[in-house]
Design an enzyme around this catalytic site. Structure first.
Site, PDB file in Angstrom:
ATOM      1  N   ARG A 165      15.824  -5.641   9.846  1.00  0.00           N
ATOM      2  CA  ARG A 165      15.539  -4.360   9.179  1.00  0.00           C
ATOM      3  C   ARG A 165      15.467  -4.596   7.669  1.00  0.00           C
ATOM      4  NH1 ARG A 165      19.495  -1.584   7.767  1.00  0.00           N
ATOM      5  NH2 ARG A 165      20.599  -1.513   9.746  1.00  0.00           N
ATOM      6  N   TYR A 211      -4.445  14.853   2.432  1.00  0.00           N
ATOM      7  CA  TYR A 211      -4.439  14.559   3.868  1.00  0.00           C
ATOM      8  C   TYR A 211      -3.588  15.589   4.616  1.00  0.00           C
ATOM      9  CZ  TYR A 211      -3.587  11.834   8.125  1.00  0.00           C
ATOM     10  OH  TYR A 211      -3.487  11.419   9.419  1.00  0.00           O
ATOM     11  N   ASP A 217      -2.686   7.535  -3.165  1.00  0.00           N
ATOM     12  CA  ASP A 217      -3.006   7.183  -1.778  1.00  0.00           C
ATOM     13  C   ASP A 217      -4.380   6.514  -1.820  1.00  0.00           C
ATOM     14  OD1 ASP A 217      -3.946   7.147   0.854  1.00  0.00           O
ATOM     15  OD2 ASP A 217      -3.015   9.064   1.378  1.00  0.00           O
ATOM     16  N   LYS A 223      -5.778   2.098   8.774  1.00  0.00           N
ATOM     17  CA  LYS A 223      -7.195   2.307   8.494  1.00  0.00           C
ATOM     18  C   LYS A 223      -7.857   1.001   8.048  1.00  0.00           C
ATOM     19  CE  LYS A 223      -5.693   6.459   9.349  1.00  0.00           C
ATOM     20  NZ  LYS A 223      -5.327   7.418   8.335  1.00  0.00           N
TER      21      LYS A 223
HETATM   22  C1  LIG Z   1      -4.283   8.354   8.048  1.00  0.00           C
HETATM   23  C2  LIG Z   1      -3.929   8.718   6.677  1.00  0.00           C
HETATM   24  C3  LIG Z   1      -2.588   8.897   6.307  1.00  0.00           C
HETATM   25  C4  LIG Z   1      -1.461   8.795   7.304  1.00  0.00           C
HETATM   26  O1  LIG Z   1      -1.338   7.527   7.866  1.00  0.00           O
HETATM   27  P1  LIG Z   1      -0.774   7.204   9.335  1.00  0.00           P
HETATM   28  O2  LIG Z   1      -0.863   5.727   9.409  1.00  0.00           O
HETATM   29  O3  LIG Z   1      -1.638   7.921  10.318  1.00  0.00           O
HETATM   30  O4  LIG Z   1       0.627   7.713   9.383  1.00  0.00           O
HETATM   31  C5  LIG Z   1      -2.319   9.201   4.983  1.00  0.00           C
HETATM   32  N1  LIG Z   1      -3.315   9.342   4.070  1.00  0.00           N
HETATM   33  C6  LIG Z   1      -4.605   9.194   4.397  1.00  0.00           C
HETATM   34  C7  LIG Z   1      -5.655   9.381   3.350  1.00  0.00           C
HETATM   35  C8  LIG Z   1      -4.961   8.883   5.704  1.00  0.00           C
HETATM   36  O5  LIG Z   1      -6.248   8.749   6.025  1.00  0.00           O
END
Ligand SMILES: *Cc1c(COP(=O)(O)O)cnc(C)c1O
Length: 386
Positions: A51, A103, A175, A200
């Protein structure tokens, strides 16, 4: 080698390669063990309990740190875990300002945590100089930026916002999920923290869920590492291994997908069945100039609205074959999303309308398939509308 070398593509292709001390494996091994033997009582080694630290997770952290040109990173179990980690830098009296169109799940989580008194929250419009001015009427502790925004691809001026934040001692957080560090490096534009849903583009193959948080500030890194260990938000070794494997082709994938997206945006903009196209690469995009200045490309994400009624949207979706109707983005395969009924449901109708997410809107995550097949597929859907 100079500061810019090796170049970014080389850095990520080479991450962890040849680093195996036991057997000199070229590809770094995967460490599943939850615990590590220590030589004696009172003695310590870098790895003791997974962890706290794990070699496979560390290898990914090092690679994303290099790509974003930060000082260090925390690897976590999802993009949402990344944001969860970041908000733990706040005290209850601290103000967080976030884009009104962020988001959907981030929007919901921030709202619910603020309702519970974890921090104070204001949703703001960061997309115009007046909006930014208004956003800073009260001094924030954290300024959250998401650029391009999801799904209508608004562009925030990261440099301008980060400069304002710095002036009041606030931390700027970006982000960077939609572009990846190949196309945008928020730390180099003045942000203090950059985070990703590695689900992603970074992993890029739609087969794990993960996240990471990178910073260029030593004190922030210490806090983030403390909270990642304490809250146990950590990413799994296997997921870290998969993500690093996916990242070796990040630049190739992102550039091919972006090339495809540019051609698709042009085709859609000309098509009679299409009302509006949201792609920062189009000259008539309201923030085209800022995107061109702060990004190294316009990315592989775009949205568009279909003319007429909701039936037309459904007909279109039924008549495309390659673009699959699914959540998520950033994989090698092309996907299509209907934000109003899928990713942005949790936002609620009122916030959706304000964010410009209409029922006629579709979002595309453009993959790396042959461009002619992608264009044919979309034309087939549009022509079915009649
Ligand atoms: C998918 C996404 C998230 C969240 O991510 P997860 O891996 O699904 O928890 C946050 N910000 C953006 C812009 C995203 O596309």
């Amino acid at each position: 080698m100079s500061k810019d070398k090796p170049r970014r593509r080389t850095k990520v292709v080479q991450a962890g390669i040849g680093a195996d001390p036991a057997h000199h494996a070229v590809i770094p091994p995967l460490y599943f063990s939850s615990t590590y033997e220590i030589p004696g009582i009172g003695e310590h080694l870098p790895y003791e309990y997974s962890r706290t630290r794990n070699p496979s997770r560390d290898m990914l952290a090092e690679a994303v740190t290099k790509l974003e040109e930060g000082l260090g990173a925390c690897v976590v179990s999802s993009g949402m875990a990344a944001l969860t980690l970041i908000v733990h830098l706040l005290d209850p009296e601290d103000l967080l300002i976030a884009p009104f169109d962020c988001y959907g799940r981030s929007y919901r989580m921030l709202k619910e945590l603020a309702n519970k008194g974890h921090f104070r929250l204001k949703f703001v419009d960061q997309y115009s100089p007046e909006g930014i001015e208004e956003a800073f009427t009260e001094e924030p502790k954290i300024v959250l930026i998401e650029s391009p925004s999801n799904p209508v691809m608004r562009i925030a001026d990261i440099k301008a916002i980060a400069a304002k934040a710095k002036a009041v001692g606030a931390i700027t957080v970006a982000d960077n999920t939609f572009l990846s560090p190949i196309l945008q490096q928020p730390l180099n534009l003045g942000a203090d923290i950059v985070y990703h849903s590695t689900t992603k583009f970074l992993n890029g193959h739609s087969d794990i869920v993960g996240g990471c948080v990178v910073t260029n500030n030593e004190d922030i890194l210490t806090d983030l590492e403390f909270w990642n260990n304490s809250l146990g938000l950590i990413g799994a070794p296997f997921d870290s291994y998969m993500t690093l494997r996916g990242m070796r082709t990040l630049e190739l994938r992102v550039h091919r997908a972006q090339e495809n997206a540019e051609k698709i945006a042009e085709m859609l903009a000309e098509h009679d069945a299409v009302d509006k196209v949201y792609y920062p690469g189009l000259k008539d995009h309201p923030n085209h100039e800022i995107a061109a200045a702060q990004q190294e490309g316009f990315g592989a994400m775009l949205s568009f609205t279909i003319k007429g009624n909701f039936e037309n949207v459904k007909t279109f979706a039924k008549n495309v074959e390659i673009f699959r109707l699914a959540q998520s983005l950033g994989g090698t395969e092309s996907l299509m999303n209907h934000p109003a009924t899928m990713t942005h449901v949790s936002m609620g109708a009122e916030a959706r309308e304000k964010a410009g997410v209409s029922d006629q809107l579709l979002r595309l995550s453009v993959g790396v398939e042959h461009i002619d097949d992608l264009l044919d597929d979309l034309r087939q859907g549009l022509e079915a509308i009649g």
